[in-house]
Design an enzyme around this catalytic site. Sequence first.
Site, short mmCIF file in Angstrom:
data_model
loop_
_atom_site.label_atom_id
_atom_site.label_comp_id
_atom_site.label_asym_id
_atom_site.label_seq_id
_atom_site.Cartn_x
_atom_site.Cartn_y
_atom_site.Cartn_z
N LYS A 1 0.88 -1.15 -0.01
CA LYS A 1 -0.09 0.14 0.19
C LYS A 1 0.91 1.33 0.15
O LYS A 1 0.72 2.23 0.82
CB LYS A 1 -1.10 -0.06 1.33
CG LYS A 1 -2.06 1.06 1.35
CD LYS A 1 -2.95 0.69 0.18
CE LYS A 1 -4.07 1.92 0.12
NZ LYS A 1 -4.92 1.72 -0.75
N ASP B 1 -5.43 -3.30 -2.32
CA ASP B 1 -6.98 -3.09 -2.64
C ASP B 1 -7.22 -3.61 -4.10
O ASP B 1 -8.08 -4.43 -4.40
CB ASP B 1 -7.52 -1.66 -2.63
CG ASP B 1 -6.56 -0.50 -2.93
OD1 ASP B 1 -5.58 -0.81 -3.39
OD2 ASP B 1 -6.88 0.73 -2.95
N ASP C 1 -7.05 -15.93 2.13
CA ASP C 1 -8.24 -16.33 2.11
C ASP C 1 -9.02 -16.04 0.82
O ASP C 1 -9.72 -16.96 0.58
CB ASP C 1 -9.15 -15.76 3.37
CG ASP C 1 -9.13 -16.40 4.57
OD1 ASP C 1 -8.02 -17.19 4.84
OD2 ASP C 1 -9.87 -16.33 5.50
MG MG Z 1 -6.39 -15.97 8.05
#
Ligand code: MG
Length: 416
Positions: free
Chosen positions: A242, A275, A303
């Site tokens: 970022k 992002d 994830d």
């Molecule tokens: Mg995790």
Amino acid sequence: MAMVSLNCASLSSTSAFASGRKFGSSAYQSRAARISKCGYVKVTAAAQKERSYKVTLLPGDGIGPEIMNVAVDVMRTVGDREGIKFEFTEKLVGGAAIDETGVPLPDDTLEACRASDAVLLAAIGGYKWDSNPPHLKPETGLLGLRAGLEVFANLRPAAVLPQLADASTLKREVAEGVDIMVVRELIGGIYFGEPRGFGVNEGGHRYAYNTMVYSVPEIDRIARVAFETARKRQGRLCSVDKANVLQVSQLWRERVTAIGKDEYPDVELSHMYVDNAAMQLVRNPKQFDTIVTGNLFGDILSDISAQLSGSIGMLPSSSMSESGPGLFEPIHGSAPDIAGQDKANPLAQVLSAAMLLKYGLGETKAAGLIEAAVATALDKGYRTGDLMSSGKTLVGCKKMGDILLETLETSSRVTV
Ligand SMILES: [Mg+2]
Ligand SMILES: NC(=O)c1ccc[n+]([C@@H]2O[C@H](COP(=O)([O-])OP(=O)(O)OC[C@H]3O[C@@H](n4cnc5c(N)ncnc54)[C@H](O)[C@@H]3O)[C@@H](O)[C@H]2O)c1
Ligand SMILES: CC(C)[C@H](C(=O)O)[C@@H](O)C(=O)O
């Protein structure tokens, strides 16, 4: 302790698994060659010679014990077949350790882990301990374990198996063929940065703060692991940060760029803001080969990557230090919503055991047999609830384990 410590990451066989390629015996090499090809292998010389390994098991909480049972049975079966001996020692961590000993990471757990050749963890956490103070949270035990073992390099492969292309929530044409390795820095960044805590400001309002901090050596070592990993895969590395906002990301980008230019000019390096990376992973995941990022961004992006593969219940991980035993764990949590119901998908745990064999112990053939058994079970249409679709056979956690054992035993009768 004398360690075999090799620094080249040969992680391309994850792609072999992803593409459903067979693990034929011709692909297997002599033990010495296998070990030298298999980066990060760190076992004692004696253990390596005897093929007898000390493995610490940390079942943890929630679905942890259920999926660990399956993985251990699979390891025992493969070990019997391949002449590999495992000395398993089970220890407490997380909520189970809090209940039993009052702390989430008892000293004897960390000592046993440090003294072993590899550590297999299932998952920690649960509602029961959610409102405990920070030092009594299961998650604190997990973070202490990672820090205590100094496992700074967390590799999280997210591959869409051909059998599961339709299980992804993305369209088949977007998901099919995805094969991403997320290299996550695991023992630094905002998870561990100081100062951190709670306070009350001059206006009398409570506040809380954390610090995202990376030093040059911390960035350099994870960057090198990522470049080595990318070099063994498709040669493309995307560093996610970022840097448009955070100074810590500006230093991260500067160091990754410098290491790429000086040491890995053959690896194609790109940079992406986090992002945008989250969006691109869902829009067009096949643009990624290897991703390197910090602790927090890596947690989130892995994830997202997991869901591309159909279910978080499919994704294993390996975490390596510079010279100690590796820590192997699925990327999912303790799934308290399905714990104790025999509904958990044990495959991420089983594939973590395969990573332990391959990257932790250099037992590449045994790892390949486990990966092949998983592929066969899926080929035959067996699915736990998280992956279920019409025309497939729904099985529970234990049954999936039985199918893997049957597959391993049948393939052993066929090939011996
Ligand atoms: Mg995790
Ligand atoms: N490495 C770890 O031990 C680890 C990782 C993530 C979360 N956690 C902890 O786990 C607890 C629950 O966290 P969460 O709900 O955010 O994440 P989670 O990964 O435990 O569960 C998220 C969802 O995925 C499902 N799921 C996860 N693993 C599955 C599996 N193997 N088979 C089928 N379904 C599966 C769950 O049922 C749930 O619906 C929390 O205490 C959290 O801190 C631990
Ligand atoms: C449980 C938690 C501390 C952990 C993390 O954030 O690293 C988990 O989400 C993971 O991905 O392994």
